[in-house]
Design a protein around this motif. Structure first.
Motif: not given
Length: 537
Positions: A431, A434-436, A438, A442-443, A447, A458, A462
Motif C-alpha cells: 500500500t 503510489p497507486k499510479n 503499482r 501488486q494491485r 485486492e 473503496s 469511488d
C-alpha cells in the motif's frame, strides 16, 4: 400596453398570442429538457445518499471491537471493571488489586483564611484587597518555580510570577496552562489550595530530605509557604498500581504481578481492567463468556443495508423510460387535474438512470468484492463460510441472506477470523507504493489481502466520487459537475431564445400596426370620396 384592431376590427392580440404559441414550442422543449436534467441530478444525488449509508454501515463493523463477542464480568465492580477482546478464551480468571494508582498531591497545611477576621477569602478577587482575610501580601511580589519530570524522565519547569494586584485564580492559571503536568485549584469548602499531578502514578523526582519529591517548588517560596500554607514536606507522593492476575490455563498458583503501571487502566492477556480500589488482599473472579447478539446485529444491519441499495440500483437501472411523457409545462399542468398531473410526473421521471454505466459498474464490483476470497491467516476466507450467501432466486439481483445459526457459530468460535475476513488490511509494503505506480500483480495482491469491508468501502467511495463528478452535491456549483454544466447550457439557450421570441413578437406587432395604418388610411380615403359624391348630388 398595446391595443390593436381599432381600424380593422381584427382581434390582433389574440392572433399574435396564437402565433407566439407556435413560436414558443421550442422554448417549451428547452424547459422540459432543463426539468429532466434537474430530475436526473436529484436521482443521482439520492442514490449517492443511499451509497453513503451503506458505506457507513460497513464502517460500523470495521473495528475489531465491533465484532468482539467476549463479555467479561467482574465479581466486584466497585473494586474494578473489566472488558475482554475476541482473543480471550471463555473461562474464569482471578484478579487482585493490591494498590491503586494515585496522583501526587500537596495540600495546604491548614486554612489560608484568618478565621478570627470573619472575612471570607475569594480566589477570584485581587489578593491585595483581601488583607483582612489573608494578611498583608505586599511583600510577596516575586517568582517561584515548579519542576516535574515526565514519564521519560525529562525535566519540566515553569516559573510563576506573583502579582498581588491579581487574583489567586490568575496565579494558578499560569500553572494550569503550563506543560509541567500540574493542576492547582482552591477549594472554598475546606479553604485550602491543592497542587496535584494531572496523571496518576509515580514519576521521577528529586530527593529532598530523603524523600522522592515529584512536585518540586523553588525560587521565592514565601507566598507558597506563608500565604497558601504549602510546604514541600507535606507532599503526598503518587504511587503506581499493583495488581495480580491468574489464568487457570497456567495454574492458579502462578499469578502475574504488575507493579509498574502509572495508570489504573491495565491490560493483561487481552483483558483491560479499570482499577477503582484495592480488593482487600483477596483475589476476585472474572468470568469471560460469549455473547454474539451485538456482533450479529451489526452484521445483519450491514446485510440489510446492502440488500436495500442493491434493490434500489436494480430498480433504477432497469426502470422503463417513457419518452412520450416529457415533463409538463406550466400551461399543460393547469389543464390537468392534480391526480392526472401526478400520474404524468411518475411516467416522466421513470427511467432517468436506466442502464447507467456507473451504477451498473458498482453493482458488479460490489458482488465481486464480496465473493472473491480473502487471503487471511484465519479459518475463514470466503463470506459463505460464515453463513452469508446470495439468495437462490437469480431474479433477486444478488441479494444476500444470512444463515443465523452458522454466523452465530462463527462469531462464537472464532470472532477473530470473522474480523480478518471482513477487515484484513493489505501489507504496508504494497500500500505504500503510489497507486499510479503499482503493477497489475501488486494491485491483485492488495485486492487479495484486503477484507470484504475494505473492498466494499473503496468501491462505494469511488462510485460516490464518480457520481459527484456527474451530478455534484450541495457543496459544488453547476460549473463543477457535468449535469450542472448542461443546466448552464440549457439556461443560456433559454435566455437566447426568449430574446428571439421578444423580437418575433415585436415584429408581429409592427406588421399588424402597419396593416392597421393602411386600413385606417383606406377608410379615410373612402370617407373623403363618399363626402365628395354626396356633396355633388
Amino acid at each position: 400596453m398595446r391595443i390593436g384592431g381599432l381600424a380593422s376590427g381584427i382581434d390582433t392580440d389574440s392572433i399574435i398570442k396564437q402565433l407566439m404559441q407556435v413560436e414558443r414550442q421550442p422554448l417549451d422543449r428547452f424547459f422540459q429538457r432543463k426539468q429532466t436534467v434537474e430530475w436526473q441530478r436529484d436521482a443521482y444525488r439520492d442514490m449517492n445518499l443511499k451509497l453513503r449509508t451503506l458505506e457507513q454501515s460497513a464502517a460500523s463493523i470495521r473495528l475489531r471491537s465491533s465484532l468482539n463477542t467476549r463479555v467479561a464480568q467482574s465479581s466486584n465492580e466497585q473494586m474494578f471493571t473489566v472488558t475482554a477482546n475476541s482473543s480471550v478464551q471463555n473461562g474464569t480468571y482471578e484478579f487482585k488489586v493490591d494498590q491503586e494508582a494515585t496522583k501526587t498531591k500537596n495540600i495546604s497545611a491548614g486554612s489560608i483564611t484568618d478565621k478570627d477576621s470573619g472575612i471570607k477569602f475569594s480566589a477570584s478577587a485581587k489578593l491585595n484587597e483581601q488583607n483582612s482575610a489573608i494578611g498583608d501580601v505586599s511583600e510577596y511580589n516575586g517568582k517561584f518555580s515548579i519542576t516535574t519530570y515526565n514519564s521519560n524522565g525529562a525535566k519540566k519547569e515553569v516559573e510563576i510570577t506573583i502579582d498581588t494586584s491579581k487574583s489567586l485564580n490568575d496565579i494558578m492559571k499560569q500553572i494550569n496552562d503550563s506543560d509541567v503536568g500540574v493542576r492547582a485549584y482552591y477549594d472554598s469548602a475546606y479553604d485550602r489550595v491543592v497542587f496535584e499531578r494531572k496523571d496518576t502514578g509515580e514519576f521521577n523526582g528529586k530527593v529532598i530530605d530523603g524523600e522522592n519529591r515529584q512536585i518540586i517548588f523553588g525560587g521565592d517560596t514565601g507566598f507558597l509557604n506563608n500565604v497558601l500554607k504549602i510546604k514541600q514536606e507535606n507532599e503526598q507522593a503518587g504511587q503506581n498500581a499493583i495488581v495480580e492476575f491468574k489464568n487457570p490455563v497456567f495454574g492458579n498458583n502462578e499469578p502475574i504481578k504488575i507493579d509498574n503501571s502509572r495508570s489504573n487502566r491495565i491490560t493483561i492477556g487481552g483483558m483491560t481492567f479499570d482499577v477503582k480500589e484495592p480488593t482487600g488482599g483477596e483475589f476476585q473472579s472474572v468470568t469471560v463468556s460469549s455473547n454474539t447478539d451485538d456482533a450479529f446485529d451489526k452484521i445483519k444491519a450491514f446485510v440489510d443495508s446492502y440488500n436495500e441499495i442493491i434493490t434500489e440500483i436494480n430498480i433504477a437501472i432497469s426502470e422503463p423510460r417513457y419518452r412520450d411523457f416529457p415533463p409538463l409545462t406550466d400551461e399543460q399542468r393547469r389543464e390537468l387535474s392534480e391526480r392526472e398531473a401526478e400520474m404524468w410526473d411518475e411516467k416522466a421521471k421513470s427511467g432517468l438512470l436506466r442502464r447507467d454505466p456507473t451504477l451498473s459498474s458498482v453493482l458488479t464490483q460490489m458482488r465481486n468484492d464480496l465473493y472473491t476470497p480473502v487471503a487471511t491467516s484465519g479459518q475463514f476466507n470466503q463470506i459463505a463460510q460464515i453463513g452469508i450467501t446470495t439468495t437462490s432466486n437469480f431474479q433477486d439481483g444478488g441479494l444476500l441472506e444470512i444463515d443465523e445459526t452458522k454466523l452465530r457459530a462463527a462469531l462464537q468460535d472464532d470472532p477473530d477470523s470473522v474480523h480478518q475476513l471482513l477487515n484484513s488490511v493489505a501489507s504496508t509494503e504494497l500500500t505504500s507504493v503510489p497507486k499510479n505506480s503499482r503493477t497489475a500483480e501488486q494491485r491483485r495482491e492488495i485486492e487479495s489481502q484486503t477484507g470484504l469491508v475494505g473492498r466494499l468501502r473503496s468501491t462505494i467511495n469511488d462510485s460516490i466520487n464518480q457520481i459527484i463528478g456527474r451530478a455534484g452535491n450541495e457543496n459544488r456549483t453547476n460549473q463543477q459537475f457535468t449535469l450542472g454544466r448542461e443546466l448552464i447550457s440549457v439556461d443560456s439557450q433559454i435566455d437566447n431564445f426568449q430574446r428571439r421570441l421578444a423580437q418575433i413578437e415585436q415584429r408581429y406587432w409592427q406588421q399588424f400596426t402597419r396593416m392597421e395604418q393602411a386600413v385606417n388610411q383606406a377608410n379615410a380615403q373612402g370617407n373623403a370620396l363618399m363626402s365628395q359624391l354626396m356633396g355633388g348630388m
